[in-house]
Design a protein around this motif. Structure first.
Motif, PDB file in Angstrom:
ATOM      1  N   ARG A 146       0.840  -1.202   0.000  1.00 14.57           N
ATOM      2  CA  ARG A 146       0.000   0.000   0.000  1.00 14.57           C
ATOM      3  C   ARG A 146       0.871   1.246   0.000  1.00 14.57           C
ATOM      4  O   ARG A 146       0.642   2.183  -0.765  1.00 14.57           O
ATOM      5  CB  ARG A 146      -0.918   0.007   1.219  1.00 14.57           C
ATOM      6  N   ILE A 156      -7.102   7.872  -4.083  1.00 11.39           N
ATOM      7  CA  ILE A 156      -8.303   7.759  -3.248  1.00 11.39           C
ATOM      8  C   ILE A 156      -8.568   6.298  -2.903  1.00 11.39           C
ATOM      9  O   ILE A 156      -8.820   5.945  -1.742  1.00 11.39           O
ATOM     10  CB  ILE A 156      -9.519   8.402  -3.939  1.00 11.39           C
ATOM     11  N   HIS A 157      -8.485   5.422  -3.906  1.00  8.37           N
ATOM     12  CA  HIS A 157      -8.721   3.999  -3.648  1.00  8.37           C
ATOM     13  C   HIS A 157      -7.639   3.403  -2.748  1.00  8.37           C
ATOM     14  O   HIS A 157      -7.939   2.559  -1.902  1.00  8.37           O
ATOM     15  CB  HIS A 157      -8.819   3.217  -4.959  1.00  8.37           C
ATOM     16  N   SER A 209      -5.987   5.012  -0.459  1.00  4.90           N
ATOM     17  CA  SER A 209      -6.258   5.532   0.891  1.00  4.90           C
ATOM     18  C   SER A 209      -7.398   4.760   1.555  1.00  4.90           C
ATOM     19  O   SER A 209      -7.400   4.596   2.769  1.00  4.90           O
ATOM     20  CB  SER A 209      -6.633   7.014   0.820  1.00  4.90           C
ATOM     21  N   ASP A 210      -8.358   4.315   0.749  1.00  6.38           N
ATOM     22  CA  ASP A 210      -9.495   3.561   1.280  1.00  6.38           C
ATOM     23  C   ASP A 210      -9.230   2.054   1.360  1.00  6.38           C
ATOM     24  O   ASP A 210     -10.151   1.293   1.657  1.00  6.38           O
ATOM     25  CB  ASP A 210     -10.722   3.792   0.399  1.00  6.38           C
ATOM     26  N   HIS A 211      -8.014   1.627   1.054  1.00  6.08           N
ATOM     27  CA  HIS A 211      -7.643   0.209   1.064  1.00  6.08           C
ATOM     28  C   HIS A 211      -8.527  -0.588   0.117  1.00  6.08           C
ATOM     29  O   HIS A 211      -8.975  -1.689   0.438  1.00  6.08           O
ATOM     30  CB  HIS A 211      -7.714  -0.402   2.468  1.00  6.08           C
ATOM     31  N   SER A 212      -8.806  -0.046  -1.077  1.00  7.70           N
ATOM     32  CA  SER A 212      -9.617  -0.767  -2.052  1.00  7.70           C
ATOM     33  C   SER A 212      -8.866  -0.858  -3.378  1.00  7.70           C
ATOM     34  O   SER A 212      -7.964  -0.075  -3.641  1.00  7.70           O
ATOM     35  CB  SER A 212     -10.967  -0.076  -2.251  1.00  7.70           C
TER      36      SER A 212
END
Length: 140
Positions: free
Chosen positions: A17, A132-133, A135-138
């Motif tokens: 990540r 953004i993804h 940061s959202d762990h997606s």
């Protein structure tokens, strides 16, 4: 005695990540210097196999795609401009100024100049969406 078999995947995911986010930041910095994207794509290529089977694989794939599309788009634009601009100027200066011919030759130049802002917006969209993804762990 602690069980490291559970902690290793978590550390690996956190590391992936972090590297994905670093890659996105390097790409954003490339807006100003152009070279940091090379470092970002190298990270993506190096870590992509390690990320296989995780959500971070899609992020590294996104970074690689963005790099090559931007590189090829920029190169194609420069080549069109470099090849056709002198022809257009030569026709004008030689006195063989025929408006439809010059406008047809300048069409790729106009398309190139229109292509770069579109590529830039696409670049920003892909990088910001990836951040953004991440940061959202997606997945991307």
């Amino acid at each position: 005695m602690s069980d490291d078999s559970q902690a290793t995947p978590i550390r690996s995911e956190t590391s992936l990540r972090t590297l994905a986010i670093v890659g996105y930041i390097l790409f954003l910095m490339a807006i100003f210097n152009g070279l940091t994207a090379v470092a970002g794509v190298l990270i993506a290529y190096i870590k992509r196999d390690e990320a296989r089977g995780t959500i971070w694989y899609s992020h590294f794939g996104n970074l690689i795609t963005v790099f090559w599309v931007m590189l090829l788009g920029t190169f194609a634009g420069f080549m069109l401009y470099a090849l056709l601009f002198p022809v257009s100027i030569g026709l004008i200066l030689s006195g063989h100024f025929v408006w439809p011919a010059v406008s047809l030759l300048s069409l790729p130049i106009v398309l190139t100049l229109a292509l770069w802002p579109v590529l830039f917006v696409w670049f920003l969209y892909r990088i910001i969406r990836g951040l953004i993804h991440a940061s959202d762990h997606s997945a991307y």
